[in-house]
Write a protein that holds these residues in place. Structure first.
Motif, PDB file in Angstrom:
ATOM      1  N   GLU A 136      38.138  43.671  39.112  1.00 15.95           N
ATOM      2  CA  GLU A 136      38.762  43.722  40.433  1.00 15.95           C
ATOM      3  C   GLU A 136      37.828  43.153  41.506  1.00 15.95           C
ATOM      4  O   GLU A 136      38.292  42.523  42.468  1.00 15.95           O
ATOM      5  N   LEU A 137      36.529  43.371  41.341  1.00 17.54           N
ATOM      6  CA  LEU A 137      35.573  42.765  42.286  1.00 17.54           C
ATOM      7  C   LEU A 137      35.626  41.244  42.207  1.00 17.54           C
ATOM      8  O   LEU A 137      35.559  40.556  43.234  1.00 17.54           O
ATOM      9  N   MET A 138      35.766  40.717  41.004  1.00 17.90           N
ATOM     10  CA  MET A 138      35.862  39.265  40.837  1.00 17.90           C
ATOM     11  C   MET A 138      37.106  38.725  41.526  1.00 17.90           C
ATOM     12  O   MET A 138      37.083  37.669  42.168  1.00 17.90           O
ATOM     13  N   LEU A 139      38.208  39.473  41.423  1.00 20.57           N
ATOM     14  CA  LEU A 139      39.458  39.022  42.034  1.00 20.57           C
ATOM     15  C   LEU A 139      39.352  38.932  43.551  1.00 20.57           C
ATOM     16  O   LEU A 139      40.007  38.086  44.174  1.00 20.57           O
ATOM     17  N   ARG A 140      38.527  39.788  44.142  1.00 25.17           N
ATOM     18  CA  ARG A 140      38.365  39.749  45.599  1.00 25.17           C
ATOM     19  C   ARG A 140      37.850  38.388  46.069  1.00 25.17           C
ATOM     20  O   ARG A 140      38.124  37.958  47.187  1.00 25.17           O
ATOM     21  N   TYR A 141      37.094  37.744  45.205  1.00 26.01           N
ATOM     22  CA  TYR A 141      36.505  36.448  45.563  1.00 26.01           C
ATOM     23  C   TYR A 141      37.203  35.282  44.844  1.00 26.01           C
ATOM     24  O   TYR A 141      36.688  34.172  44.828  1.00 26.01           O
TER      25      TYR A 141
END
Length: 250
Positions: A73-78
């Motif tokens: 989910e952190l990757m999706l933020r970027y």
């Protein structure tokens, strides 16, 4: 030091966060690496794709699936997306752990972003759904992927046959076998063994052996596992004469 900088200054800058993140990754401290990335997000700094990709790879390596979902989910933020080898392992681990809804979430997000990976990512999801009695949901997903020109393989078709078998849908099993062959995908030993169990379950030994003979005619030679399964089924039913006949024939 970081806490002190936040309270008393000087305020952390991009190089501060990057140094901290790289240090935590070097030490293998995933908990604090995740914390640093979240701090970067709150302070409007952007971690590198390489750092987040490395984090997900490390999480998968140690088998921490909950942290893996968080890093995803952190990757999706970027707008970062996992590399295919790491994603394949992550998907497989989620499926093996029975986290099917989380697996579907990961796959649906990537599908919605037009990131469709190989069959090695998709097949574990298909099998996982079939194992929990969701063969019709799997069928809808199968046709959706076909519309997206996704190439299925023998494992994909066999997964659906297995799902229909588990739910006792005999007509669907044989219809799907015909569809599989008409699509130019030939069944393998695993496919046939699933199909052979249907006549066994209904006490139709001759019909089961006919399928074994069909395997041989189509160049799919039964292996030792095949015969072990057949012999075990016959033993469970006290079919000693049939066991003797099978041994003599083969």
């Amino acid at each position: 030091m970081y806490t002190g900088m936040k309270r008393f200054g000087p305020p952390p800058v991009a190089s501060t966060f990057n140094t901290l993140l790289n240090g935590m990754l070097l030490l293998g401290d995933l908990k604090h690496a995740i914390f640093i990335v979240e701090e970067m997000y709150r302070n409007h700094f952007v971690p590198s794709f390489t750092s987040l990709s490395k984090m997900l790879k490390m999480v998968v390596k140690v088998g921490n699936l909950l942290d893996g979902l968080l890093v995803f989910e952190l990757m999706l933020r970027y707008d970062y997306y996992p590399t295919e080898p790491t994603l394949n392992k992550f998907i497989l681990m989620l499926c093996d752990a029975g986290m099917v809804s989380d697996t579907c979430f990961v796959f649906s997000v990537l599908l919605g972003k037009s990131y469709v990976y190989s069959v090695y990512c998709y097949n574990p999801i298909l099998w996982a759904l079939c194992k929990i009695g969701q063969s019709y949901t799997t069928l809808q997903l199968f046709y959706l992927m076909m519309k997206k020109e996704f190439v299925h393989n023998v494992c994909s078709y066999t997964g659906l046959i297995y799902g229909f078998y588990r739910e006792g849908l005999q007509d669907n099993v044989f219809q799907w076998l015909d569809f599989m062959q008409s699509s130019g995908c030939m069944p393998n030993v695993i496919t046939y063994m699933i199909i052979v169990k249907f006549p066994f379950d209904n006490g139709k030994f001759k019909e089961a052996i006919d399928f074994v003979n069909k395997m041989e005619k189509e160049g799919c030679n039964p292996d030792l596992v095949t015969y072990n399964v057949i012999l075990r089924e016959l033993c469970h039913r006290d079919r000693l004469d049939d066991i003797s006949e099978l041994i003599q024939e083969k």
